[in-house]
Design a protein around this motif. Structure first.
Motif, mmCIF file in Angstrom:
data_model
loop_
_atom_site.group_PDB
_atom_site.id
_atom_site.type_symbol
_atom_site.label_atom_id
_atom_site.label_comp_id
_atom_site.label_asym_id
_atom_site.label_seq_id
_atom_site.Cartn_x
_atom_site.Cartn_y
_atom_site.Cartn_z
ATOM 1 N N ARG A 125 0.817 -1.211 0.000
ATOM 2 C CA ARG A 125 0.000 0.000 0.000
ATOM 3 C C ARG A 125 0.858 1.273 0.000
ATOM 4 O O ARG A 125 0.481 2.285 -0.558
ATOM 5 N N VAL A 126 2.028 1.210 0.634
ATOM 6 C CA VAL A 126 2.900 2.385 0.707
ATOM 7 C C VAL A 126 3.434 2.747 -0.679
ATOM 8 O O VAL A 126 3.615 3.914 -1.002
ATOM 9 N N TYR A 127 3.653 1.725 -1.491
ATOM 10 C CA TYR A 127 4.276 1.963 -2.799
ATOM 11 C C TYR A 127 3.234 2.272 -3.876
ATOM 12 O O TYR A 127 3.493 3.053 -4.776
ATOM 13 N N THR A 128 2.088 1.596 -3.832
ATOM 14 C CA THR A 128 1.072 1.807 -4.861
ATOM 15 C C THR A 128 -0.321 1.564 -4.294
ATOM 16 O O THR A 128 -0.507 0.692 -3.448
ATOM 17 N N ARG A 129 -1.270 2.368 -4.776
ATOM 18 C CA ARG A 129 -2.669 2.189 -4.372
ATOM 19 C C ARG A 129 -3.406 1.281 -5.357
ATOM 20 O O ARG A 129 -4.566 0.960 -5.157
ATOM 21 N N PHE A 130 -2.716 0.903 -6.407
ATOM 22 C CA PHE A 130 -3.322 0.109 -7.468
ATOM 23 C C PHE A 130 -3.871 -1.208 -6.927
ATOM 24 O O PHE A 130 -4.990 -1.617 -7.226
ATOM 25 N N LEU A 131 -3.084 -1.863 -6.063
ATOM 26 C CA LEU A 131 -3.495 -3.162 -5.550
ATOM 27 C C LEU A 131 -4.670 -3.042 -4.586
ATOM 28 O O LEU A 131 -5.488 -3.949 -4.482
ATOM 29 N N ASP A 132 -4.758 -1.914 -3.906
ATOM 30 C CA ASP A 132 -5.901 -1.682 -3.021
ATOM 31 C C ASP A 132 -7.204 -1.689 -3.808
ATOM 32 O O ASP A 132 -8.216 -2.224 -3.378
ATOM 33 N N ASN A 133 -7.156 -1.053 -4.996
ATOM 34 C CA ASN A 133 -8.358 -0.949 -5.815
ATOM 35 C C ASN A 133 -8.788 -2.292 -6.394
ATOM 36 O O ASN A 133 -9.924 -2.446 -6.815
ATOM 37 N N LEU A 134 -7.873 -3.233 -6.428
ATOM 38 C CA LEU A 134 -8.239 -4.557 -6.936
ATOM 39 C C LEU A 134 -9.081 -5.337 -5.930
ATOM 40 O O LEU A 134 -9.731 -6.304 -6.286
ATOM 41 N N ASN A 135 -9.029 -4.933 -4.664
ATOM 42 C CA ASN A 135 -9.790 -5.597 -3.601
ATOM 43 C C ASN A 135 -9.585 -7.110 -3.611
ATOM 44 O O ASN A 135 -10.508 -7.889 -3.791
ATOM 45 N N VAL A 136 -8.356 -7.504 -3.458
ATOM 46 C CA VAL A 136 -8.023 -8.928 -3.493
ATOM 47 C C VAL A 136 -8.624 -9.614 -2.268
ATOM 48 O O VAL A 136 -8.393 -9.208 -1.127
ATOM 49 N N GLN A 137 -9.418 -10.637 -2.532
ATOM 50 C CA GLN A 137 -10.056 -11.380 -1.439
ATOM 51 C C GLN A 137 -9.218 -12.601 -1.053
ATOM 52 O O GLN A 137 -9.160 -12.968 0.116
ATOM 53 N N ALA A 138 -8.612 -13.224 -2.048
ATOM 54 C CA ALA A 138 -7.826 -14.435 -1.778
ATOM 55 C C ALA A 138 -6.792 -14.588 -2.875
ATOM 56 O O ALA A 138 -6.866 -13.941 -3.922
ATOM 57 N N GLY A 139 -5.847 -15.462 -2.624
ATOM 58 C CA GLY A 139 -4.810 -15.711 -3.632
ATOM 59 C C GLY A 139 -3.452 -15.897 -2.977
ATOM 60 O O GLY A 139 -3.207 -15.399 -1.870
ATOM 61 N N THR A 140 -2.633 -16.657 -3.667
ATOM 62 C CA THR A 140 -1.274 -16.860 -3.155
ATOM 63 C C THR A 140 -0.279 -16.480 -4.231
ATOM 64 O O THR A 140 -0.551 -16.611 -5.428
ATOM 65 N N LEU A 141 0.877 -16.042 -3.789
ATOM 66 C CA LEU A 141 1.923 -15.570 -4.690
ATOM 67 C C LEU A 141 3.159 -16.439 -4.510
ATOM 68 O O LEU A 141 3.592 -16.702 -3.375
ATOM 69 N N SER A 142 3.720 -16.889 -5.622
ATOM 70 C CA SER A 142 4.974 -17.643 -5.588
ATOM 71 C C SER A 142 5.916 -17.027 -6.611
ATOM 72 O O SER A 142 5.467 -16.532 -7.649
ATOM 73 N N ALA A 143 7.187 -17.071 -6.324
ATOM 74 C CA ALA A 143 8.167 -16.529 -7.273
ATOM 75 C C ALA A 143 9.522 -17.147 -7.005
ATOM 76 O O ALA A 143 9.808 -17.615 -5.895
ATOM 77 N N ARG A 144 10.327 -17.156 -8.030
ATOM 78 C CA ARG A 144 11.718 -17.573 -7.866
ATOM 79 C C ARG A 144 12.550 -16.900 -8.949
ATOM 80 O O ARG A 144 12.037 -16.589 -10.024
ATOM 81 N N GLY A 145 13.789 -16.683 -8.639
ATOM 82 C CA GLY A 145 14.629 -16.024 -9.626
ATOM 83 C C GLY A 145 15.983 -15.689 -9.069
ATOM 84 O O GLY A 145 16.336 -16.054 -7.941
ATOM 85 N N ARG A 146 16.731 -14.993 -9.890
ATOM 86 C CA ARG A 146 18.084 -14.587 -9.493
ATOM 87 C C ARG A 146 18.259 -13.109 -9.818
ATOM 88 O O ARG A 146 17.914 -12.664 -10.910
ATOM 89 N N VAL A 147 18.779 -12.388 -8.844
ATOM 90 C CA VAL A 147 19.120 -10.989 -9.062
ATOM 91 C C VAL A 147 20.641 -10.897 -8.978
ATOM 92 O O VAL A 147 21.232 -11.226 -7.949
ATOM 93 N N ALA A 148 21.258 -10.489 -10.064
ATOM 94 C CA ALA A 148 22.722 -10.416 -10.090
ATOM 95 C C ALA A 148 23.157 -9.015 -10.488
ATOM 96 O O ALA A 148 22.643 -8.451 -11.460
#
Lengths: 408, 136
Positions: free
Chosen positions: A289-312
């Motif tokens: 919420r501090v970075y963007t209000r966009f996700l607030d407007n989506l009103n997410v009720q449920a869901g899970t997030l997964s990610a993997r990667g490399r930052v070099a």
């Protein structure tokens, strides 16, 4: 061997032995008291230590029940640790350095607060405002010195005398120039403090989002870090780390990260491999919420997030890579979008999955979601898709936003 | 009584140690190390104390030269001294400071001069007072 005074050697050895024995058996309480007073003074808050076990012979220090109180909230600890075990590197002591072979922290807990600017800090704004960055004793001494100087009759005479007209003509007395003593600079720079191995087990970090939402615990944290030093650029090994933990209470969500940070030879190379799985979107949204209000407007009720990667990063330049992101079981009903995104207000989705390969490179904003969409590196499975259309809007070109975004 | 068993080399070594100790900065790590070595080696303690008192008087005019002498020594072989001063234990002695190094150099020179003088004095005194050996 006639040049050695053996009785003196014997007395000295005996004194050393008695000293070791005394420190081993009676020094714990002294060390504990010194540790508490030193910690409280340096941190400018209450620093409490439970039991201390010191062994000079085996060169270790074991401390139990460490508590650092939050200066901003009375009674709330800022950091606690059940067991801390430190093993010193005796050889470094002879080199006039403070070195630790290993440090083990067990069952530690700390609170990390998100500021309104999105930074994560240990101390709240209240605590930071209350905290005098200068320890109390130093501050009092400084004030006393200033006050003493102000009422010093000699100093007053020095200030007043020129105004009385007696010494105006006389040149001001300049102190004799005194050149500083020559000191040979250190040849090879070495870190004054180093820690070869830090291990943590069963630790907890409580992440508190800005705005007063429920904190998110990262628990069961375990991992290690090697090559910590006060001067990473002059240290003989890079910093490597690995950590694993669970995100959120009573969930199966886990996070893992491992990497290497190399500051040696004047370059900065950072490599971090990360992965997290089944992180509840609702628990992390308060942080976004501090970075963007966009996700607030989506009103997410449920869901899970997964990610993997490399930052070099090679010499602080982000190297191209791909991050796999996956959202499962997303249920959301958009509302509150305006202007070109107003069409999203009619969108409602449930139990939707989305998998994206997001490119990462050195051009801002570094994470290129738009490229992923253009290159069609998106797989989605939408169920129960609902787009509510008000027939009265049909004459008002309500699909303008969709057409502009070229979504097909 | 105090100087019983004092031989010429032992007297010279004790005088050297006493003068060096007097020139070193008091209670510094180097001074403590020197004092420890004096106690642990078979120096003649009364002679050391006597030399220390004399050396303290000598150190008053000598101290003006410490910084210059130390700086000259340190600047002569910078790389060598840098490597030496990073060695274990030696790094505690603060020899990288010109004043400390100068006190060691001046103290060693003054101590050596005093030791040689004592040896010569002992030699000439022995010439005038030869040891009488019993006729076999």
């Amino acid at each position: 061997m006639k040049i050695i005074r053996w009785p003196a050697v014997a007395v000295l050895s005996l004194a050393l032995l008695i000293g070791f024995f005394w420190m081993g058996h009676s020094g714990d309480e002294i060390v504990r008291r010194n540790l508490e007073s030193f910690g409280s003074y340096e941190l400018n808050t209450l620093f409490k230590v439970g039991a201390v076990d010191l062994s000079v012979y085996e060169s270790y220090l074991h401390v139990e029940n460490i508590t650092v109180m939050d200066p901003g909230q009375r009674g709330r600890p800022l950091f606690t640790a059940q067991h801390v075990h430190l093993r010193a590197d005796i050889a470094s002591f002879f080199e006039r350095r403070a070195g630790l072979q290993e440090a083990h922290v067990e069952q530690a807990a700390a609170r990390i607060l998100q500021t309104r600017h999105g930074r994560f800090v240990f101390l709240s704004d209240t605590a930071r405002a209350m905290l005098a960055y200068e320890p109390m004793a130093v501050r009092v001494r400084r004030i006393m010195s200033w006050a003493a100087h102000q009422i010093n009759p000699l100093a007053i005479a020095g200030v007043v005398a020129p105004h009385l007209g007696r010494d105006i003509a006389a040149p001001p007395a300049t102190p004799a120039a005194r050149s500083p003593e020559f000191r040979l600079p250190a040849g090879m720079r070495r870190p004054e403090f180093f820690l070869n191995l830090l291990t943590i087990s069963n630790c907890t970090l409580e992440l508190v989002p800005h705005g007063g939402a429920d904190p998110l615990p990262v628990h069961g944290l375990r991992g290690y870090c090697t090559g910590i030093s006060s001067m990473p650029r002059a240290h003989d090994q890079p910093v490597t780390f690995a950590a694993f933990g669970y995100l959120g209470a009573g969930t199966e969500a886990w996070i893992a990260a491992a990497g290497e940070v190399d500051f040696r030879a004047g370059v900065t190379n950072i490599t971090v491999d990360f992965a997290f799985s089944n992180v509840l979107l609702r628990s992390v949204l308060p942080f976004a919420r501090v970075y963007t209000r966009f996700l607030d407007n989506l009103n997410v009720q449920a869901g899970t997030l997964s990610a993997r990667g490399r930052v070099a990063l090679r010499e602080m330049i982000v190297q191209p890579s791909l991050i796999d992101v996956r959202v499962d079981g997303l249920t959301a009903r958009a509302a509150g979008f305006v202007n070109e995104l107003a069409w999203l207000n009619m969108l409602a989705i449930s139990n939707t999955s989305l998998a994206i390969q997001v490119p990462l490179d050195s051009t801002p904003p570094y994470v290129h979601m738009d490229t992923a969409l253009k290159e069609q590196k998106v797989q989605t499975q939408i169920e129960n898709f609902e787009l509510r259309i008000n027939v009265r809007d049909l004459q008002q070109n309500f699909l303008k936003g969709i057409q502009d975004l070229r979504i097909q | 009584m105090l100087f019983r068993g004092l031989t010429a080399p032992r007297c010279a070594a004790s005088i050297f140690c006493g003068v060096v100790l007097a020139c070193l900065p008091t209670a510094s790590p180097l001074w403590l190390l020197a004092a420890l070595l004096i106690i642990l080696t078979r120096t003649h303690i009364p002679a050391v104390l006597l030399a220390w008192c004399a050396g303290s008087l000598l150190a008053v005019p000598l101290s003006a030269c410490y910084t210059q002498a130390g700086e000259a020594v340190l600047r002569a072989h910078t790389a060598f001294w840098s490597a030496i001063f990073q060695l274990p234990v030696i790094c505690y002695l603060e020899l990288h400071r010109a004043r400390v190094m100068g006190s060691v150099v001046c103290g060693a020179i003054a101590g050596a001069a005093a030791a040689v003088a004592s040896l010569l004095a002992f030699f000439f005194w022995r010439l005038r007072h030869p040891v009488r050996t019993e006729a076999l």
